[in-house]
Design an enzyme around this catalytic site. Structure first.
Site, PDB file in Angstrom:
ATOM      1  N   TYR A  61     -51.537 -17.387  37.523  1.00 18.95           N
ATOM      2  CA  TYR A  61     -50.428 -16.430  37.395  1.00 18.95           C
ATOM      3  C   TYR A  61     -50.959 -14.995  37.491  1.00 18.95           C
ATOM      4  O   TYR A  61     -51.855 -14.600  36.732  1.00 18.95           O
ATOM      5  CB  TYR A  61     -49.660 -16.641  36.084  1.00 18.95           C
ATOM      6  CG  TYR A  61     -48.855 -17.938  36.060  1.00 18.95           C
ATOM      7  CD1 TYR A  61     -48.602 -18.661  37.228  1.00 18.95           C
ATOM      8  CD2 TYR A  61     -48.348 -18.448  34.877  1.00 18.95           C
ATOM      9  CE1 TYR A  61     -47.870 -19.843  37.210  1.00 18.95           C
ATOM     10  CE2 TYR A  61     -47.616 -19.629  34.846  1.00 18.95           C
ATOM     11  CZ  TYR A  61     -47.395 -20.324  36.030  1.00 18.95           C
ATOM     12  OH  TYR A  61     -46.672 -21.502  35.997  1.00 18.95           O
ATOM     13  N   LEU A 232     -33.779 -20.853  34.753  1.00 20.88           N
ATOM     14  CA  LEU A 232     -32.751 -19.808  34.893  1.00 20.88           C
ATOM     15  C   LEU A 232     -32.346 -19.644  36.358  1.00 20.88           C
ATOM     16  O   LEU A 232     -31.613 -18.714  36.705  1.00 20.88           O
ATOM     17  CB  LEU A 232     -33.275 -18.466  34.353  1.00 20.88           C
ATOM     18  CG  LEU A 232     -33.558 -18.403  32.848  1.00 20.88           C
ATOM     19  CD1 LEU A 232     -34.248 -17.086  32.479  1.00 20.88           C
ATOM     20  CD2 LEU A 232     -32.264 -18.562  32.046  1.00 20.88           C
ATOM     21  N   GLY A 235     -32.114 -16.305  38.041  1.00 20.58           N
ATOM     22  CA  GLY A 235     -30.986 -15.384  37.827  1.00 20.58           C
ATOM     23  C   GLY A 235     -29.798 -15.642  38.731  1.00 20.58           C
ATOM     24  O   GLY A 235     -28.775 -14.952  38.622  1.00 20.58           O
ATOM     25  N   GLU A 247     -22.085 -21.952  48.962  1.00 15.36           N
ATOM     26  CA  GLU A 247     -20.843 -21.910  48.171  1.00 15.36           C
ATOM     27  C   GLU A 247     -21.038 -22.572  46.799  1.00 15.36           C
ATOM     28  O   GLU A 247     -20.499 -22.115  45.795  1.00 15.36           O
ATOM     29  CB  GLU A 247     -19.745 -22.635  48.965  1.00 15.36           C
ATOM     30  CG  GLU A 247     -18.355 -22.301  48.489  1.00 15.36           C
ATOM     31  CD  GLU A 247     -17.306 -23.148  49.197  1.00 15.36           C
ATOM     32  OE1 GLU A 247     -17.611 -23.810  50.218  1.00 15.36           O
ATOM     33  OE2 GLU A 247     -16.168 -23.167  48.681  1.00 15.36           O
TER      34      GLU A 247
END
Ligand SMILES: NC(=O)c1ccc[n+]([C@@H]2O[C@H](COP(=O)([O-])OP(=O)(O)OC[C@H]3O[C@@H](n4cnc5c(N)ncnc54)[C@H](OP(=O)(O)O)[C@@H]3O)[C@@H](O)[C@H]2O)c1
Length: 323
Positions: A61, A232, A235, A247
């Site tokens: 990372y 998540l 976002g 869609e």
């Protein structure tokens, strides 16, 4: 009742994991800036204040800087270490003069990686060490021997894997004297193979599903903690502009907003509560670097979705009705 398999090993393990992939600033520069240190301290403090005790790293990372900035914080504030369950990963190697980006579970590379991780994190031991992505050239016996040695040396308490299918886990585990305690997979409303493979049998679209059948069940039977990376959806369901997205993503994002209003909570809480509603006791790994989003995430502990709400989200995200 929400039950976390990892609690068997760590009685202070939190329902959410804080993912440190975004810490350490610019991966292209080898230097940590003052802003990187401030960002890491604010994020870790926000996570601890919100009751998050499990922290997820990897040697790669921001090319080691995520661990380094975290380790600098532990050096300044060593009392924080014992409040944490610290986990990291190894086995991915970036392209270099010796070869392309590749996976390496050789004992030599794992040994090299763990020594670097412990040094950067400023800690004598890791609570959990994960193999990051399956290496087709893995030889399980020497890996298991090294795991034993690392445990005997007090450098690692428990081992786990990431992105592994049940067959790979069974194979590795059969050489080990110690259990695998976690498997970290991409599990979210926008990465649905983990559920679709179980409901799309004998459908035309079921043929190219890649998630290996039985992985979830194997982990549950063995008491292996499922950790959800990408939980998540970066976002996409909680406020990011999705006008260019399929869609199904747009409709799911709308539904998440609607449910958040109905439950009087944040959008983050809805997408995390959706994962937590699954009976496997999934532990979402949240990758936000922002204290206000960390606070929005932990609101999930106050939300329980009904079966109908859970399926509304699932069907919207699938973009295809249940068979
Ligand atoms: N095992 C593996 O192979 C693997 C792979 C990837 C990740 N991981 C782990 O899982 C953790 C989480 O993964 P992830 O970062 O891919 O996924 P994530 O938690 O789904 O997404 C976090 C990212 O989305 C951004 N974001 C969140 N909400 C947003 C919003 N409303 N608007 C705009 N941006 C938003 C965050 O930016 P801000 O920082 O600005 O909030 C951050 O860059 C990582 O930290 C790492 O520990 C593991």
């Amino acid at each position: 009742m929400y039950s976390l398999p990892l609690s068997y090993y760590f009685n202070n393990a939190s329902a959410l994991v804080y993912g440190c992939m975004g810490l350490g600033g610019d991966g292209a520069s080898p230097l940590l800036t003052a802003a990187d240190h401030q960002q890491a301290e604010a994020a870790v403090e926000a996570a601890l204040d919100a009751g998050i005790t499990v922290f997820d790293h990897a040697d790669i990372y921001t090319r080691g800087k995520a661990e380094a900035v975290f380790g600098a914080l532990l050096k300044r504030r060593p009392e924080l270490r014992e409040r944490m369950v610290l986990q990291s990963k190894c086995g991915i190697r970036f392209a270099d003069e010796q070869g392309p980006q590749r996976f390496d579970f050789s004992p030599e590379w794992i040994r090299h990686s763990i020594e670097g991780t412990l040094q950067r994190l400023n800690t004598d031991y890791l609570d959990i060490y994960l193999l990051h992505r399956p290496d087709p050239l893995m030889e399980a016996e020497p890996v298991a021997e090294l795991f034993q040695a690392l445990q005997d040396e007090g450098k690692v308490r428990h081992f786990g894997v990431s992105n592994m299918q049940q067959h790979q886990m069974r194979f590795l585990r059969s050489f080990m004297n110690t259990p695998l305690v976690a498997n970290q997979l991409e599990l979210s409303l926008t990465a649905l193979d983990w559920l679709n493979h179980g409901v799309d049998t004998n459908t035309p679209w079921g043929a190219d599903l890649t998630f290996n059948a039985g992985t979830l069940e194997y982990c549950r039977l063995q008491g292996i903690q499922l950790q959800a990376w990408g939980c998540l959806s970066q976002g996409r369901l909680t406020g990011r502009d999705v006008s260019g997205e399929p869609e199904s993503v747009q409709k799911t994002a709308q539904l998440v907003t609607q449910l958040a209003e109905q439950h009087g909570t944040s959008r983050e809480a809805i997408v995390l509560a959706w994962l937590q509603r699954h009976p496997a006791g999934i532990q979402p790994v949240i990758g936000t670097t922002r204290p206000e989003r960390i606070a929005a995430c932990v609101q999930c502990s106050e939300v329980t979705l009904s079966r109908e709400e859970w399926y509304q989200l699932f069907v919207a995200a699938r973009g295809v009705r249940m068979p």
